[in-house]
Design an enzyme around this catalytic site. Structure first.
Site, mmCIF file in Angstrom:
data_model
loop_
_atom_site.group_PDB
_atom_site.id
_atom_site.type_symbol
_atom_site.label_atom_id
_atom_site.label_comp_id
_atom_site.label_asym_id
_atom_site.label_seq_id
_atom_site.Cartn_x
_atom_site.Cartn_y
_atom_site.Cartn_z
ATOM 1 N N GLU A 46 22.001 -24.255 63.858
ATOM 2 C CA GLU A 46 20.745 -23.562 63.557
ATOM 3 C C GLU A 46 20.715 -23.017 62.127
ATOM 4 O OE1 GLU A 46 17.849 -19.941 65.176
ATOM 5 O OE2 GLU A 46 19.951 -19.969 65.763
ATOM 6 N N LYS A 54 18.628 -26.589 66.071
ATOM 7 C CA LYS A 54 17.597 -25.565 66.266
ATOM 8 C C LYS A 54 17.009 -25.252 64.903
ATOM 9 C CE LYS A 54 16.483 -21.105 68.356
ATOM 10 N NZ LYS A 54 16.822 -20.108 69.394
#
Length: 297
Positions: free
Chosen positions: A177, A214
């Site tokens: 992420e 993400k």
């Protein structure tokens, strides 16, 4: 727990991933939005009891099942606690059909080269071993991009994949992420650099090294479609990043193959003061709207 059943649900399931992983720094704000102000509790212990009660209430809501919520990201202290007398990760998989993930990062280093890298994680191996023992499927770790700085973004992505390989070696699937801050002026340019740096790292993975991504919902629709389609990517999920739920849902719906992984946008409108019926209705509405945005792309 069937690892293959979990992998199949994450890869092909219709739905989204709930982010229930507010950590120490963001917990007071999350509780405040939930209607519990800082003067209502004394110290960290009571604070964590209250946030666990909120997360448990969400996990026990009738709408919180694998039909629309394919996964949930847990905070370390949530993994170590129980819901309805079962370890949290076991509860959400065995009772709700939701695949458990664990947030493993220890926060952000200071900004340099337009990015904030992850702080060192010297105890990561021990945490990953505990995650495996608890039946966790994968992990999540966050770093931040604050500018379209090619050197900074390259370093950021390289760090994510370096740690990701350590996680893969333990038999877990890392959610990588590198969050692009939604308010920066050069967001679209940063997202071009980010996409290309992620692709370069993905191309270096072996056939048995799968990751998830993400990412901030991009300015340009389908910006990350090439990453969604990459053979080493199990799933690409989107963070809400400060957008309201309606905004995040609307933007997400234009991105084919991306599903939501919302935190604050999921819990928007929930309150400790609501009756169980009111709370369950609110979370059901939230789950339905995020689900629809996730399957629209």
């Amino acid at each position: 727990m069937s690892k293959q059943a979990q992998q199949d649900l994450i890869k092909a399931g219709q739905g989204f991933i709930a982010a229930l992983d507010q950590s120490g720094g963001s917990t007071p704000k999350a509780l405040g939005l939930y209607g519990i102000q800082e003067d209502a509790y004394n110290g960290e212990s009571e604070m964590y009891d209250l946030i666990h009660a909120m997360r448990s209430r969400i996990a026990q809501a009738p709408a919180f099942t694998g039909d629309k919520v394919v996964g949930a990201i847990l905070f370390e202290m949530t993994m170590d606690r129980q819901i309805e007398g079962k370890p949290a990760a076991s509860y959400i998989w065995e009772e709700r059909g939701v695949v458990p993930f664990l947030k493993v990062d220890k926060g952000l280093a200071d900004e340099a080269n337009g990015v904030r890298l992850m702080k060192p994680m010297p105890d990561l191996d021990a945490l990953l071993d505990r995650a495996v023992e608890n039946g966790i499927f994968g992990t999540k770790m966050r770093s931040v991009v604050d500018a379209a700085n090619a050197d900074g973004i390259r370093e950021n992505v390289a760090q994510q994949f370096e740690v990701g390989k350590q996680i893969i070696a333990k038999g877990l699937v890392p959610i990588i992420e590198p969050e692009v801050t939604i308010s920066i002026a050069d967001k679209a340019e940063a997202e071009d650099i980010l996409r290309d740096e992620i692709a370069a790292q993905l191309d270096q993975l072996n056939d048995d090294q799968d990751v998830m991504l993400k990412l901030t919902i991009p300015n340009n629709a389908n910006q990350y479609k090439s990453l969604v389609d990459h053979p080493r990517v199990l799933r690409v999920v989107a963070l809400s990043g400060g957008y309201s739920r309606d905004e995040a849902n609307e933007k997400l719906a234009h991105n084919s193959g991306m599903i939501a992984s919302f935190s604050r946008a999921l819990t928007e409108g929930l309150s400790a003061q609501q009756s169980d019926d009111e709370f369950n209705a609110k979370i059901a509405d939230a789950i339905e709207s995020i689900y629809q945005a996730s399957i629209a792309g």
